[in-house]
Scaffold this motif. Structure first.
Motif, PDB file in Angstrom:
ATOM      1  N   LYS A 116       0.852  -1.186   0.000  1.00  0.00           N
ATOM      2  CA  LYS A 116       0.000   0.000   0.000  1.00  0.00           C
ATOM      3  C   LYS A 116       0.889   1.237   0.000  1.00  0.00           C
ATOM      4  CE  LYS A 116      -0.722   0.684   4.992  1.00  0.00           C
ATOM      5  NZ  LYS A 116      -1.747   0.963   6.012  1.00  0.00           N
ATOM      6  N   ILE A 117       0.278   2.377  -0.299  1.00  0.00           N
ATOM      7  CA  ILE A 117       0.997   3.644  -0.266  1.00  0.00           C
ATOM      8  C   ILE A 117       0.860   4.218   1.139  1.00  0.00           C
ATOM      9  CG2 ILE A 117       1.174   5.968  -1.243  1.00  0.00           C
ATOM     10  CD1 ILE A 117      -0.135   4.871  -3.787  1.00  0.00           C
ATOM     11  N   PHE A 118       1.972   4.369   1.826  1.00  0.00           N
ATOM     12  CA  PHE A 118       1.966   4.920   3.176  1.00  0.00           C
ATOM     13  C   PHE A 118       1.674   6.428   3.136  1.00  0.00           C
ATOM     14  CE2 PHE A 118       4.723   1.952   6.008  1.00  0.00           C
ATOM     15  CZ  PHE A 118       3.936   0.875   5.644  1.00  0.00           C
ATOM     16  N   ARG A 119       1.053   6.890   4.197  1.00  0.00           N
ATOM     17  CA  ARG A 119       0.938   8.336   4.362  1.00  0.00           C
ATOM     18  C   ARG A 119       2.342   8.941   4.417  1.00  0.00           C
ATOM     19  NH1 ARG A 119      -2.148   6.577   8.658  1.00  0.00           N
ATOM     20  NH2 ARG A 119      -0.668   7.532  10.120  1.00  0.00           N
ATOM     21  N   GLY A 120       2.543  10.022   3.727  1.00  0.00           N
ATOM     22  CA  GLY A 120       3.856  10.662   3.722  1.00  0.00           C
ATOM     23  C   GLY A 120       4.782  10.145   2.638  1.00  0.00           C
ATOM     24  N   PRO A 124       5.016   6.524  -7.802  1.00  0.00           N
ATOM     25  CA  PRO A 124       5.428   7.082  -9.095  1.00  0.00           C
ATOM     26  C   PRO A 124       4.277   7.152 -10.091  1.00  0.00           C
ATOM     27  CG  PRO A 124       6.211   4.831  -8.888  1.00  0.00           C
ATOM     28  CD  PRO A 124       5.643   5.211  -7.553  1.00  0.00           C
ATOM     29  N   LEU A 125       3.140   6.529  -9.746  1.00  0.00           N
ATOM     30  CA  LEU A 125       1.980   6.580 -10.623  1.00  0.00           C
ATOM     31  C   LEU A 125       1.278   7.931 -10.498  1.00  0.00           C
ATOM     32  CD1 LEU A 125       0.397   3.051 -10.039  1.00  0.00           C
ATOM     33  CD2 LEU A 125       1.748   3.806 -11.989  1.00  0.00           C
ATOM     34  N   ARG A 126       0.982   8.552 -11.603  1.00  0.00           N
ATOM     35  CA  ARG A 126       0.314   9.847 -11.612  1.00  0.00           C
ATOM     36  C   ARG A 126      -1.082   9.731 -10.992  1.00  0.00           C
ATOM     37  NH1 ARG A 126       0.017  11.653 -17.367  1.00  0.00           N
ATOM     38  NH2 ARG A 126      -1.673  10.141 -17.417  1.00  0.00           N
ATOM     39  N   ASN A 127      -1.403  10.597 -10.075  1.00  0.00           N
ATOM     40  CA  ASN A 127      -2.724  10.680  -9.437  1.00  0.00           C
ATOM     41  C   ASN A 127      -3.076   9.475  -8.569  1.00  0.00           C
ATOM     42  OD1 ASN A 127      -3.168  13.120 -10.819  1.00  0.00           O
ATOM     43  ND2 ASN A 127      -3.992  12.042 -12.604  1.00  0.00           N
ATOM     44  N   CYS A 128      -2.100   8.665  -8.227  1.00  0.00           N
ATOM     45  CA  CYS A 128      -2.355   7.510  -7.346  1.00  0.00           C
ATOM     46  C   CYS A 128      -1.932   7.908  -5.934  1.00  0.00           C
ATOM     47  CB  CYS A 128      -1.565   6.296  -7.808  1.00  0.00           C
ATOM     48  SG  CYS A 128      -1.942   4.789  -6.886  1.00  0.00           S
ATOM     49  N   THR A 129      -2.887   7.924  -5.006  1.00  0.00           N
ATOM     50  CA  THR A 129      -2.609   8.381  -3.650  1.00  0.00           C
ATOM     51  C   THR A 129      -2.950   7.308  -2.627  1.00  0.00           C
ATOM     52  OG1 THR A 129      -4.820   9.356  -3.449  1.00  0.00           O
ATOM     53  CG2 THR A 129      -3.070  10.771  -4.311  1.00  0.00           C
ATOM     54  N   THR A 130      -2.706   7.625  -1.365  1.00  0.00           N
ATOM     55  CA  THR A 130      -3.002   6.699  -0.272  1.00  0.00           C
ATOM     56  C   THR A 130      -4.456   6.222  -0.362  1.00  0.00           C
ATOM     57  OG1 THR A 130      -1.414   7.842   1.142  1.00  0.00           O
ATOM     58  CG2 THR A 130      -3.026   6.427   2.229  1.00  0.00           C
ATOM     59  N   GLY A 131      -4.645   4.936  -0.338  1.00  0.00           N
ATOM     60  CA  GLY A 131      -5.982   4.357  -0.446  1.00  0.00           C
ATOM     61  C   GLY A 131      -6.298   3.829  -1.826  1.00  0.00           C
ATOM     62  N   ALA A 261       5.647  -3.232  -5.185  1.00  0.00           N
ATOM     63  CA  ALA A 261       6.398  -2.441  -4.209  1.00  0.00           C
ATOM     64  C   ALA A 261       6.907  -1.151  -4.837  1.00  0.00           C
ATOM     65  CB  ALA A 261       7.555  -3.258  -3.661  1.00  0.00           C
ATOM     66  N   ALA A 262       7.398  -1.240  -6.069  1.00  0.00           N
ATOM     67  CA  ALA A 262       7.886  -0.047  -6.755  1.00  0.00           C
ATOM     68  C   ALA A 262       6.746   0.933  -7.010  1.00  0.00           C
ATOM     69  CB  ALA A 262       8.551  -0.438  -8.070  1.00  0.00           C
ATOM     70  N   LEU A 263       5.578   0.423  -7.369  1.00  0.00           N
ATOM     71  CA  LEU A 263       4.436   1.290  -7.632  1.00  0.00           C
ATOM     72  C   LEU A 263       3.934   1.958  -6.359  1.00  0.00           C
ATOM     73  CD1 LEU A 263       2.413  -0.897 -10.168  1.00  0.00           C
ATOM     74  CD2 LEU A 263       3.905   1.045 -10.663  1.00  0.00           C
ATOM     75  N   ALA A 264       4.166   1.319  -5.222  1.00  0.00           N
ATOM     76  CA  ALA A 264       3.762   1.897  -3.947  1.00  0.00           C
ATOM     77  C   ALA A 264       4.762   2.939  -3.451  1.00  0.00           C
ATOM     78  CB  ALA A 264       3.597   0.805  -2.899  1.00  0.00           C
ATOM     79  N   GLY A 265       5.909   3.036  -4.082  1.00  0.00           N
ATOM     80  CA  GLY A 265       6.873   4.067  -3.701  1.00  0.00           C
ATOM     81  C   GLY A 265       8.291   3.589  -3.579  1.00  0.00           C
ATOM     82  N   SER A 266       8.488   2.345  -3.106  1.00  0.00           N
ATOM     83  CA  SER A 266       9.850   1.825  -2.954  1.00  0.00           C
ATOM     84  C   SER A 266       9.800   0.364  -2.544  1.00  0.00           C
ATOM     85  CB  SER A 266      10.622   2.610  -1.897  1.00  0.00           C
ATOM     86  OG  SER A 266      11.850   1.975  -1.605  1.00  0.00           O
ATOM     87  N   CYS A 334       6.562   8.404   8.730  1.00  0.00           N
ATOM     88  CA  CYS A 334       6.669   8.713   7.299  1.00  0.00           C
ATOM     89  C   CYS A 334       5.946  10.013   6.981  1.00  0.00           C
ATOM     90  CB  CYS A 334       6.084   7.576   6.460  1.00  0.00           C
ATOM     91  SG  CYS A 334       7.053   6.057   6.460  1.00  0.00           S
ATOM     92  N   GLU A 335       4.786  10.203   7.592  1.00  0.00           N
ATOM     93  CA  GLU A 335       3.994  11.404   7.335  1.00  0.00           C
ATOM     94  C   GLU A 335       4.718  12.660   7.822  1.00  0.00           C
ATOM     95  OE1 GLU A 335      -0.772  12.361   7.329  1.00  0.00           O
ATOM     96  OE2 GLU A 335       0.053  11.203   9.002  1.00  0.00           O
ATOM     97  N   LYS A 336       5.566  12.504   8.830  1.00  0.00           N
ATOM     98  CA  LYS A 336       6.354  13.641   9.330  1.00  0.00           C
ATOM     99  C   LYS A 336       7.563  13.944   8.448  1.00  0.00           C
ATOM    100  CE  LYS A 336       5.107  12.877  14.193  1.00  0.00           C
ATOM    101  NZ  LYS A 336       5.616  12.460  15.539  1.00  0.00           N
ATOM    102  N   GLY A 337       7.766  13.112   7.423  1.00  0.00           N
ATOM    103  CA  GLY A 337       8.867  13.356   6.497  1.00  0.00           C
ATOM    104  C   GLY A 337      10.188  12.730   6.904  1.00  0.00           C
TER     105      GLY A 337
END
Length: 367
Positions: A116-120, A124-131, A261-266, A334-337
């Protein structure tokens, strides 16, 4: 008035096998966070025992595991594994010498890889956000393309021949399908995609499809789709929100989960569970990223995959509350950066680890 009965807290024995590459760095971070979580909650105890089974062991002794390794591991409630792989040991020797030498004989036939995509963090997918991307990939972990059947003959000749035989048994396919459908039935969407390649692989994968259809009849509440593995890769990129639970063969799921995993960010945040659903043997939990030889000792390895792996281990042990609290703490950090380089940040392994420990104390102390 008689004294109140004191409830004894459970103690879980965990075998730690850091092994190769960044394994020792991230497993150390994971144990630090788990100890902090256990001491803060005060509802369970963890006992770790370290085993120095690695490629260095292989180079010194000629083998990765001692003869009594499996009997030793069976005394534990779970196994926390780092990574295997070294530049001076062929990969097929290291993989079969350590990881698969544990998974297969201990019948850890269900490999579970949530994504999943973690908060923070950012996909790399355009317009793909948490959830939008929240999947679980169920990988058959005992046979298929990694069954180990085959061989080489006439070595060194122009007609040298090598065979790699994929093994599909009704028993093996049925048990992973049932596990996958049970998993899908417990998730909100109740949706599963059965990945196949039966248009080209007309024997084993046709059996795979047939058994999937039979097991599906036992789960009328689960929506079922079938998709060829090549088409699945495009769907993961173009329509991530349309996917929930995926079940695939050993090789196919291995590739798809790395893409996930790559699509989720890393790949540095992705966990793995190697489960024996019968619970006759201990299950093994490991981050997905491998030994990452290019960053050994630099202090920048992302420990989040190990933290999420620890979450999955705690769930398997029955400590659901602790697992959810740890995952929440990691996402808060993660959300805190406070993230490592692979996620676009500048934090070190130690800084992320310390931040998660501080977050555990901040949110859980006194609860």
């Amino acid at each position: 008035m008689s004294p109140s009965k004191v409830t004894e807290h459970p103690t879980y024995k965990i075998a730690s096998i850091p092994a190769d590459g960044i394994g020792p760095e991230v497993i150390s971070a994971g144990i630090t966070v788990l100890k902090k979580l256990a001491s803060t909650l005060g509802t369970f105890n963890l006992e770790f025992e370290n085993f120095d089974w690695s490629s260095d062991t292989y180079k010194k002794t000629g083998k990765y595991l001692p003869g009594n390794a499996l009997q030793t591991l069976k005394k534990f409630d779970a196994i926390l594994f780092g990574a295997v792989g070294a530049p001076d040991v062929p990969d097929h020797i290291s993989l079969w010498g350590l990881r698969l030498a544990i998974c297969q004989p201990l019948q850890q036939y269900a490999n579970v890889r949530p994504t999943k995509i973690f908060r923070g963090t950012q996909s790399p997918l355009r317009n793909c956000t948490t959830g939008d991307l929240d999947w679980v990939i169920i990988r058959e972990n005992s046979e298929g393309e990694y069954a180990g059947h085959g061989g080489r003959s006439h070595i060194g000749q122009a007609w040298e021949t090598a065979t790699e035989v994929s093994i599909f048994t009704r028993h093996g396919v049925e048990r992973i399908m049932r596990f996958a459908f049970e998993t899908a039935s417990k998730r909100p969407k109740k949706h599963i995609t059965v990945v196949t390649k039966s248009n080209a692989q007309r024997n084993g994968m046709v059996l795979w499809d047939l058994v999937a259809k039979e097991v599906a009849a036992e789960f009328p509440d689960v929506k079922v789709e079938k998709m060829l593995v090549d088409a699945m890769t495009t769907r993961m990129v173009l329509k991530p929100e349309s996917i929930d639970t995926i079940v695939a063969t050993n090789l196919h799921a291995n590739i798809l989960s790395d893409l996930a995993a790559a699509l989720a960010g890393s790949i540095g945040i992705a966990p793995t569970s190697n489960l024996d659903p019968t619970r006759e043997n201990p299950s093994m939990f490991e981050p997905i990223h491998g030994s990452a030889l290019d960053i050994i000792g630099m202090g920048i390895a992302n420990p989040v995959a190990t933290f999420w792996t620890a979450v999955e281990m705690l769930k398997w042990l029955g400590e659901e509350k602790a697992a959810n609290a740890l995952l929440e703490a990691v996402e808060n950090v993660c959300e805190k950066g406070i993230i490592t380089k692979d996620l676009g940040g500048t934090a070190t392994t130690a800084e992320v680890t310390n931040a998660v420990c501080d977050e555990i104390q901040r949110t859980l102390e006194g609860k």
